[in-house]
Design a protein around this motif. Structure first.
Motif, PDB file in Angstrom:
ATOM      1  N   LEU A  10       0.832  -1.206   0.000  1.00 17.95           N
ATOM      2  CA  LEU A  10       0.000   0.000   0.000  1.00 17.95           C
ATOM      3  C   LEU A  10       0.863   1.251   0.000  1.00 17.95           C
ATOM      4  O   LEU A  10       0.597   2.212  -0.739  1.00 17.95           O
ATOM      5  N   ALA A  11       1.922   1.251   0.813  1.00 15.42           N
ATOM      6  CA  ALA A  11       2.828   2.402   0.852  1.00 15.42           C
ATOM      7  C   ALA A  11       3.504   2.605  -0.493  1.00 15.42           C
ATOM      8  O   ALA A  11       3.657   3.744  -0.966  1.00 15.42           O
ATOM      9  N   LEU A  12       3.902   1.515  -1.138  1.00 20.89           N
ATOM     10  CA  LEU A  12       4.548   1.617  -2.446  1.00 20.89           C
ATOM     11  C   LEU A  12       3.608   2.243  -3.464  1.00 20.89           C
ATOM     12  O   LEU A  12       3.998   3.153  -4.214  1.00 20.89           O
ATOM     13  N   MET A  13       2.359   1.773  -3.529  1.00 17.36           N
ATOM     14  CA  MET A  13       1.407   2.291  -4.508  1.00 17.36           C
ATOM     15  C   MET A  13       1.094   3.769  -4.262  1.00 17.36           C
ATOM     16  O   MET A  13       1.026   4.578  -5.197  1.00 17.36           O
TER      17      MET A  13
ATOM     18  N   LEU B 112      16.213  -2.270  -2.876  1.00 15.63           N
ATOM     19  CA  LEU B 112      15.160  -1.483  -3.532  1.00 15.63           C
ATOM     20  C   LEU B 112      14.723  -0.327  -2.638  1.00 15.63           C
ATOM     21  O   LEU B 112      14.454   0.782  -3.130  1.00 15.63           O
ATOM     22  N   ARG B 113      14.650  -0.563  -1.356  1.00 14.89           N
ATOM     23  CA  ARG B 113      14.231   0.478  -0.423  1.00 14.89           C
ATOM     24  C   ARG B 113      15.196   1.660  -0.456  1.00 14.89           C
ATOM     25  O   ARG B 113      14.773   2.823  -0.504  1.00 14.89           O
ATOM     26  N   TRP B 114      16.487   1.372  -0.456  1.00 21.58           N
ATOM     27  CA  TRP B 114      17.480   2.455  -0.465  1.00 21.58           C
ATOM     28  C   TRP B 114      17.392   3.254  -1.760  1.00 21.58           C
ATOM     29  O   TRP B 114      17.458   4.494  -1.741  1.00 21.58           O
ATOM     30  N   ILE B 115      17.250   2.573  -2.883  1.00 18.65           N
ATOM     31  CA  ILE B 115      17.165   3.262  -4.177  1.00 18.65           C
ATOM     32  C   ILE B 115      15.909   4.128  -4.244  1.00 18.65           C
ATOM     33  O   ILE B 115      15.942   5.274  -4.719  1.00 18.65           O
ATOM     34  N   LEU B 116      14.781   3.604  -3.753  1.00 17.38           N
ATOM     35  CA  LEU B 116      13.545   4.387  -3.749  1.00 17.38           C
ATOM     36  C   LEU B 116      13.671   5.614  -2.845  1.00 17.38           C
ATOM     37  O   LEU B 116      13.235   6.716  -3.211  1.00 17.38           O
TER      38      LEU B 116
ATOM     39  N   ARG C  62       8.725   4.949   6.094  1.00 16.19           N
ATOM     40  CA  ARG C  62       7.964   4.460   7.256  1.00 16.19           C
ATOM     41  C   ARG C  62       7.430   3.044   7.056  1.00 16.19           C
ATOM     42  O   ARG C  62       7.408   2.244   8.004  1.00 16.19           O
ATOM     43  N   TRP C  63       6.998   2.693   5.827  1.00 19.29           N
ATOM     44  CA  TRP C  63       6.251   1.447   5.676  1.00 19.29           C
ATOM     45  C   TRP C  63       6.828   0.447   4.657  1.00 19.29           C
ATOM     46  O   TRP C  63       6.394  -0.688   4.636  1.00 19.29           O
ATOM     47  N   PHE C  64       7.760   0.897   3.824  1.00 17.95           N
ATOM     48  CA  PHE C  64       8.266  -0.036   2.819  1.00 17.95           C
ATOM     49  C   PHE C  64       9.355  -0.914   3.437  1.00 17.95           C
ATOM     50  O   PHE C  64      10.448  -0.444   3.752  1.00 17.95           O
ATOM     51  N   ALA C  65       9.047  -2.195   3.616  1.00 18.40           N
ATOM     52  CA  ALA C  65       9.972  -3.116   4.286  1.00 18.40           C
ATOM     53  C   ALA C  65      11.163  -3.431   3.392  1.00 18.40           C
ATOM     54  O   ALA C  65      11.000  -3.595   2.189  1.00 18.40           O
TER      55      ALA C  65
END
Length: 386
Positions: A205-208, A266-270, A377-380
């Motif tokens: 949900l956070a990603l979208m 992926l989290r770091w790049i985003l 906050r929410w993307f694992a």
């Protein structure tokens, strides 16, 4: 050790090339053709908005069909054929209602094809998702080639030349769709989550929502950046070069993505991509008089689009199980490029005259900051197994 058929790099790269070449030929120049046949600014805006509007619906419909019944390649080919036929009708149509219908049909089918091709590409790549960037980069090459080629064509012929350029591109796209090979089937787990179950995961949900925010941030940029530069004395050639610089920056990032994905999550790049939106749009709005600053601003497009898109689409592919992957890619496309882009463009148009460019682009920076917070906050960082 399991072996798979050779990755069809050339055919997929060519498909991306011509898919985005259509955007490069169509978006900057089709409005000039409509203007030449005496359409009003309101009519032109209504016609052109169909491309974004149908990106909200088309990908979701076709993604649902593929996840429910399959037929991925037949739908990609059908989209290519109907898109070509829909565009050919513009050679004969000159009245708004008929052109509006033709544009809606074209956009509905054309927009639905890309998420399915993205899904196909990752299915061919399997565990080598980092190789997506060097395939997708050909779309950026196609965009640049079409922008420059169609512009040169229109320098020597009437605006109707854009119809011929787009027809050639769409015909090539259809031929390539016929040549694409299906990916070998993946073994599916005995039980899979429902679409609602996947979307209820905080990470997804956070990603979208973050992707929607990122496209909202870019909505005003795509509509008003050229106008903003022109109002501050930049010539058309320089404006074109600055646009090309942004695309070149994303090309470099796409080529580097396999190496980056091996070193960073992926989290770091985003997070880095969303963080870059804040200085990019603040400087775009408040430091436009400096050419050096605008060069830096456009260089950041490699992060705010190139790195962001490659990481986001890889995340969608990993978080949605195989049986739901078509709808996952469709949701990403429709929420970001459809709803987000449309919302950002409309909001920027609403406030452009009242607020001025500085505050409109500051609002874009706020959207980027919102996306950063959602990912932080929410993307694992861990990716669950499909």
């Amino acid at each position: 050790m399991t072996t798979y058929p050779a990755f069809p790099y050339g055919r997929l790269a060519a498909y991306y090339f011509f898919y985005f070449a259509f955007i490069g030929a169509f978006s900057p120049y089709f409005g000039l053709y409509l203007q030449s046949i005496k359409f009003s600014a309101l009519d032109i805006g209504l016609l052109m908005s169909q491309m974004q509007l149908m990106r909200i619906f088309g990908p979701n419909v076709w993604g649902w069909v593929v996840d429910r019944w399959g037929y991925r390649l037949p739908i990609i080919r059908l989209a290519g054929m109907v898109g070509l036929l829909g565009f050919l009708s513009f050679f004969w149509l000159e009245r708004l209602p008929a052109m509006l219908f033709a544009m809606a049909v074209l956009a509905f089918f054309w927009s639905g094809a890309l998420p399915l091709v993205e899904m196909l590409t990752f299915d061919h790549l399997r565990e080598e998702g980092g190789r997506y960037g060097p395939v997708r980069v050909w779309g950026s090459f196609g965009f640049i080639a079409a922008v420059l080629g169609t512009g040169a064509l229109l320098d020597v012929m009437a605006p109707v030349g854009v119809l011929w350029a787009c027809t050639f591109v769409l015909a090539s796209l259809f031929v390539l769709a016929l040549s694409l090979p299906e990916a070998p089937a993946h073994p599916l787990p005995a039980q899979t989550l429902s679409l609602q179950g996947v979307l209820r995961q905080p990470t997804v949900l956070a990603l979208m929502l973050a992707c929607t925010a990122m496209s909202s941030a870019h909505g005003g940029f795509y509509v008003f950046f050229s106008i903003h530069l022109s109002e501050h004395g930049y010539g058309k050639t320089l404006i074109g070069l600055l646009w090309s610089l942004g695309v070149l920056a994303e090309i470099i990032v796409f080529l580097l993505m396999p190496r980056l994905l091996r070193r960073f999550s992926l989290r770091w790049i985003l997070l880095l991509s969303f963080a870059a939106t804040v200085p990019r749009f603040l400087l775009m709005g408040w430091a436009v008089e400096s050419l050096a600053t605008m060069i830096f601003v456009q260089s950041l497009h490699g992060l705010t689009f190139g790195a962001y898109h490659a990481a986001a689409i890889a995340a969608v592919n990993q978080y949605f199980p195989q049986a739901l992957r078509g709808r996952g890619q469709a949701l990403y496309s429709s929420l970001s490029f459809g709803a987000g882009g449309l919302f950002g463009a409309l909001l920027s148009g609403l406030f452009w005259d009242a607020w001025g460019a500085g505050w409109v682009f500051a609002l874009a920076a706020v959207f980027g900051l919102l996306g950063f917070f959602l990912i932080w906050r929410w993307f694992a960082p861990a990716v669950p197994a499909a």
